[in-house]
Design an enzyme around this catalytic site. Structure first.
Site, short mmCIF file in Angstrom:
data_model
loop_
_atom_site.label_atom_id
_atom_site.label_comp_id
_atom_site.label_asym_id
_atom_site.label_seq_id
_atom_site.Cartn_x
_atom_site.Cartn_y
_atom_site.Cartn_z
N SER A 170 -10.22 -3.61 11.52
CA SER A 170 -9.44 -3.39 10.30
C SER A 170 -9.56 -4.59 9.36
CB SER A 170 -8.00 -3.08 10.70
OG SER A 170 -7.31 -2.50 9.66
N ASP A 189 -9.47 8.37 8.81
CA ASP A 189 -9.14 7.00 8.44
C ASP A 189 -9.43 6.81 6.95
OD1 ASP A 189 -8.95 4.29 8.09
OD2 ASP A 189 -10.46 3.73 9.58
N HIS A 220 -7.51 5.57 12.70
CA HIS A 220 -7.47 4.13 12.45
C HIS A 220 -6.50 3.44 13.42
CE1 HIS A 220 -8.23 0.64 9.85
NE2 HIS A 220 -7.03 0.26 10.24
#
Ligand code: NAG
Ligand code: NAG
Length: 401
Positions: free
Chosen positions: A189, A341, A371
């Site tokens: 991320s 995501d 995600h």
């Protein structure tokens, strides 16, 4: 009484978002994903409400939740875990106990959390780093870089650079018996953002060029210019990570001024002088046909926001802004994207741009993925998906580092 009413309201929000959240049914372990999604949506609702009535800041609820599961440095039969500092920045070291005749590979781990949350001590990351060190007989270095909004851009980036430059010193590598030709930087991320930017910096610095063998980016965020990519549109409401929550949190890395997230939500935040940068993130050019579906490219709306934020034009925030000649020098790259995501297309665009200039990229796309799955490999929420992602990435490392 008021507390009871509040609790009742929140329970209703959770239940309603559980029932009504439009979650596609090709996701594995759907009821668990729905449960996490409901909690995330309730937190976002509470965060917005509490901020509105002046009770706390937007990020506070997420901070409280993310600090519940921090670990102490506990060694086990295979791995010695040490908390220390590199260049004055806290790091978690995972050192294999078993004797080795040869030097070990090393993985530098940069955690996610929108630049605002998280730590390499989070239980799921501790598990991951322990597992990686044991499985690959590798040294793992987790970086606890400074977080926003207290430490805004480029603090997180600078901390990661300092730690990695410190670690790359000959005497430090020798101390931990690390093979200088087998070093990988990895992040998920916003940790993926930092991994990409730090790797770009090192590869374009004559003193460090070639020192990093590989980079691994797990569902990374790679740009903030265009917030209307097809994946932003399709997965605006998650599951788990919604577009609004991501923008509100990640903006804190740039400023606490509320005008910025509001403009970004409308995709009207970039200044006039950024026009020439949009060619680097143009999904109409770089997204594989399969992901474009029926989406229509919209030209950027520029110059609407009064204040200007230099960070928005900076490749240390948006690694997709690096030119082709800067990308050319990048090492072996692994990118994992998840279908469900909002950040999916950042990864897909980077893959196209890297391959266009001849960088060797391995891409795993998880069709049923969401995600943040790597962070759900531990109670209270355990997703098999998290372990599946971990194993894909570890297998790549085994074969390539
Ligand atoms: C130690 O390593 C062995 C072999 O890989 C493994 O079976 C065992 O579960 C590990 N122990 C811990 C505490 O992880
Ligand atoms: C993006 O790409 C499309 C198709 O190649 C092109 O028509 C458009 O002008 C580009 N926009 C920008 C801002 O680069």
């Amino acid at each position: 009484m008021e507390v009871k009413i509040l609790c009742l309201v929140l329970l209703c929000v959770t239940v309603l978002s559980y029932i009504y959240a439009p979650i596609p049914d090709n996701i594995e372990e759907i009821w668990k994903v729905k449960a996490v999604d409901s909690v995330a949506k309730t937190c976002a609702f509470m965060a917005t409400l509490f901020e509105y009535i002046g009770l706390m800041k937007y990020e506070d609820i997420f901070l409280t939740l993310s600090s519940l599961h921090l670990t102490k440095p506990v060694s086990d039969e295979n791995i010695t875990v040490i908390d220390t500092k590199f260049s004055d920045i806290p790091v978690c070291l995972y050192l294999p106990k078993k004797k080795s005749e040869i030097l070990r590979p090393a993985i530098i781990f940069i955690h996610g959390g929108a630049f605002v949350l998280g730590s390499c001590k989070a239980a799921a990351y501790d598990d991951l780093n322990r597992w990686t060190a044991n499985k690959l007989d590798a040294v793992v270095v987790g970086i606890d870089y400074r977080l926003a909004p207290q430490y805004p851009f480029p603090a997180a980036f600078e901390d990661c650079v300092s730690v990695i430059k410190f670690f790359l010193q000959e005497k430090v590598l020798a101390k931990y018996r690390v093979d200088p030709t087998r070093i990988c930087i990895m992040g998920d991320s916003s940790g993926g953002t930092l991994t990409a930017t730090v790797t770009q910096l090192l590869q374009n610095d004559p003193k460090f060029k070639g020192r990093i063998k590989a980079q691994a980016l797990i569902y990374p965020g790679l740009q903030s210019l265009d917030t209307s990519l097809p994946s932003h549109r399709e997965y605006a409401h998650g599951p788990i990570l919604s577009r609004e929550m991501t923008i509100k949190l990640a903006c804190l890395y740039v400023t606490e001024d509320k005008a910025l997230p509001q403009a970004i939500l409308k995709n009207e935040h970039m200044p006039e002088e950024s026009r020439h940068l949009f060619k680097f993130v143009n999904w109409s050019d770089f997204l594989p046909e399969k992901y474009k579906k029926n989406h229509v490219y919209t030209e950027p709306v520029l110059g609407k926001l009064k204040a200007s934020y230099p960070a928005l034009l900076d490749s240390r925030l948006s690694p997709l802004l690096a030119s082709d000649s800067q990308l050319q020098s990048l090492p072996l790259t692994y990118i994992l994207t998840c279908e469900h995501d909002p950040l999916r297309d950042d990864g897909l665009i980077y893959i196209s741009r890297l391959r266009n200039v001849g960088v060797q990229v391995t891409h795993d796309h998880i069709e049923e993925g969401v995600h943040g799955a790597l962070s759900f490999t531990r109670g209270p929420v355990f997703l098999d998906l998290g372990l599946k992602l971990r194993d894909k990435y570890i297998t790549w490392l085994e074969e390539n580092l």
